[in-house]
Write a protein that holds these residues in place. Structure first.
Motif, PDB file in Angstrom:
ATOM      1  N   LEU A 152       0.674  -1.432  -0.229  1.00 11.17           N
ATOM      2  CA  LEU A 152       0.259   0.059   0.286  1.00 11.17           C
ATOM      3  C   LEU A 152       0.628   1.169  -0.554  1.00 11.17           C
ATOM      4  O   LEU A 152       2.309   1.377  -0.040  1.00 11.17           O
ATOM      5  CB  LEU A 152      -0.991  -0.270   1.300  1.00 11.17           C
ATOM      6  N   THR A 153       0.329   2.037  -0.666  1.00  9.03           N
ATOM      7  CA  THR A 153       1.415   3.522  -0.016  1.00  9.03           C
ATOM      8  C   THR A 153       0.508   4.376   0.992  1.00  9.03           C
ATOM      9  O   THR A 153      -1.114   4.609   0.788  1.00  9.03           O
ATOM     10  CB  THR A 153       0.871   4.169  -1.375  1.00  9.03           C
ATOM     11  N   VAL A 154       0.805   5.559   1.552  1.00  8.20           N
ATOM     12  CA  VAL A 154       0.829   6.076   2.781  1.00  8.20           C
ATOM     13  C   VAL A 154       0.973   7.650   3.027  1.00  8.20           C
ATOM     14  O   VAL A 154       2.068   7.654   3.100  1.00  8.20           O
ATOM     15  CB  VAL A 154      -0.151   5.354   4.442  1.00  8.20           C
ATOM     16  N   MET A 155       0.422   8.580   3.044  1.00  8.20           N
ATOM     17  CA  MET A 155       1.333   9.687   3.414  1.00  8.20           C
ATOM     18  C   MET A 155       1.470   9.822   4.126  1.00  8.20           C
ATOM     19  O   MET A 155       1.044   9.099   5.043  1.00  8.20           O
ATOM     20  CB  MET A 155      -0.486  10.685   3.040  1.00  8.20           C
ATOM     21  N   THR A 156       3.052  10.666   4.265  1.00 11.84           N
ATOM     22  CA  THR A 156       3.602  10.196   5.397  1.00 11.84           C
ATOM     23  C   THR A 156       3.897  11.561   6.692  1.00 11.84           C
ATOM     24  O   THR A 156       3.415  10.863   8.392  1.00 11.84           O
ATOM     25  CB  THR A 156       4.812  10.963   4.680  1.00 11.84           C
ATOM     26  N   ASN A 157       2.061  12.191   6.708  1.00 12.54           N
ATOM     27  CA  ASN A 157       1.539  12.715   7.330  1.00 12.54           C
ATOM     28  C   ASN A 157       0.405  12.366   8.441  1.00 12.54           C
ATOM     29  O   ASN A 157      -0.045  12.578   9.431  1.00 12.54           O
ATOM     30  CB  ASN A 157       1.439  14.146   7.251  1.00 12.54           C
ATOM     31  N   ASN A 158       0.111  10.954   7.373  1.00 12.43           N
ATOM     32  CA  ASN A 158      -1.535  10.280   8.441  1.00 12.43           C
ATOM     33  C   ASN A 158      -0.210   9.059   9.130  1.00 12.43           C
ATOM     34  O   ASN A 158      -0.279   7.768   8.834  1.00 12.43           O
ATOM     35  CB  ASN A 158      -1.697   9.216   7.239  1.00 12.43           C
ATOM     36  N   ARG A 159       0.085   9.930  10.626  1.00 11.82           N
ATOM     37  CA  ARG A 159       0.358   9.300  11.599  1.00 11.82           C
ATOM     38  C   ARG A 159      -0.784   7.765  11.996  1.00 11.82           C
ATOM     39  O   ARG A 159      -0.541   6.663  12.483  1.00 11.82           O
ATOM     40  CB  ARG A 159       0.570  10.424  12.199  1.00 11.82           C
ATOM     41  N   ALA A 160      -1.703   7.999  12.227  1.00 12.04           N
ATOM     42  CA  ALA A 160      -2.544   6.715  12.439  1.00 12.04           C
ATOM     43  C   ALA A 160      -2.508   5.823  11.615  1.00 12.04           C
ATOM     44  O   ALA A 160      -2.503   5.243  12.158  1.00 12.04           O
ATOM     45  CB  ALA A 160      -4.477   7.279  13.183  1.00 12.04           C
ATOM     46  N   ALA A 161      -2.589   6.091  10.393  1.00  8.09           N
ATOM     47  CA  ALA A 161      -2.806   4.795   9.345  1.00  8.09           C
ATOM     48  C   ALA A 161      -1.425   4.702   9.715  1.00  8.09           C
ATOM     49  O   ALA A 161      -1.015   3.107   9.665  1.00  8.09           O
ATOM     50  CB  ALA A 161      -3.078   5.842   7.816  1.00  8.09           C
ATOM     51  N   ILE A 162      -0.471   5.186   9.648  1.00 15.12           N
ATOM     52  CA  ILE A 162       0.965   4.109  10.124  1.00 15.12           C
ATOM     53  C   ILE A 162       1.194   3.809  11.178  1.00 15.12           C
ATOM     54  O   ILE A 162       1.779   2.313  10.992  1.00 15.12           O
ATOM     55  CB  ILE A 162       2.710   5.276   9.964  1.00 15.12           C
TER      56      ILE A 162
END
Length: 165
Positions: A121-131
């Motif tokens: 997957l890809t995830v925005m680097t500022n999406n702390r909850a998802a990371i």
């Protein structure tokens, strides 16, 4: 809460869920109101995915309402059929309540049964909850897509994350 694979009868509910998640979050690919998705298109997509051995959609359901989804899109070539790309969405009012964890556990069980080796997957680097969720579920950062997205007038990086089974 109940986690299950999608039924064709869920098409309209899934469309409404996807559009609501996109309207509640700045972390999705599509902006609020950008996507023109119809129940007929979603039904077609569900049928097409059912015919593929390496693609599926899981939904989280509470009291008859869909509250989250996890879409697994399998590779179409012989060389990447072992790999699935993931898209996750959870209603804002249900985030942080274990919905994502349960969706990923169901997905992993399905993936092992279907001889899937790589989840990505890809995830925005500022999406702390998802990371945090993805890391908890065993995903690792593999790289960064610099200036991958333009969100609210600013370029945003994304992490590539994956889990090998």
């Amino acid at each position: 809460m109940h986690i299950r694979q999608i039924d064709l009868d869920d098409a309209e509910k899934l469309v409404n869920l996807i559009l609501q998640v996109e309207s509640e979050s700045d972390f999705m690919l599509f902006e609020a109101g950008e996507r023109k998705l119809t129940p007929e298109q979603q039904r077609y997509r569900i049928v097409a995915m059912e015919e593929e051995e390496n693609s599926t959609i899981f939904v989280a359901e509470e009291k008859g309402d869909l509250i989250g989804y996890l879409i697994a899109i399998g590779g179409g070539a012989r060389r990447n059929r072992h790999s699935v790309y993931l898209v996750v969405g959870i209603l804002e009012s249900y985030r942080g309540k274990g919905v994502g964890t349960r969706l990923f556990l169901a997905l992993e069980k399905w993936a092992r049964e279907h001889h899937i080796h790589r989840l990505e997957l890809t995830v925005m680097t500022n999406n702390r909850a998802a990371i945090s969720l993805y890391s908890k579920m065993g995903f690792e950062k593999e790289g960064i897509k610099k200036d991958s997205l333009l969100v609210n007038g600013e370029y945003v990086d994304e992490y590539y994350m994956a889990k090998l089974l």
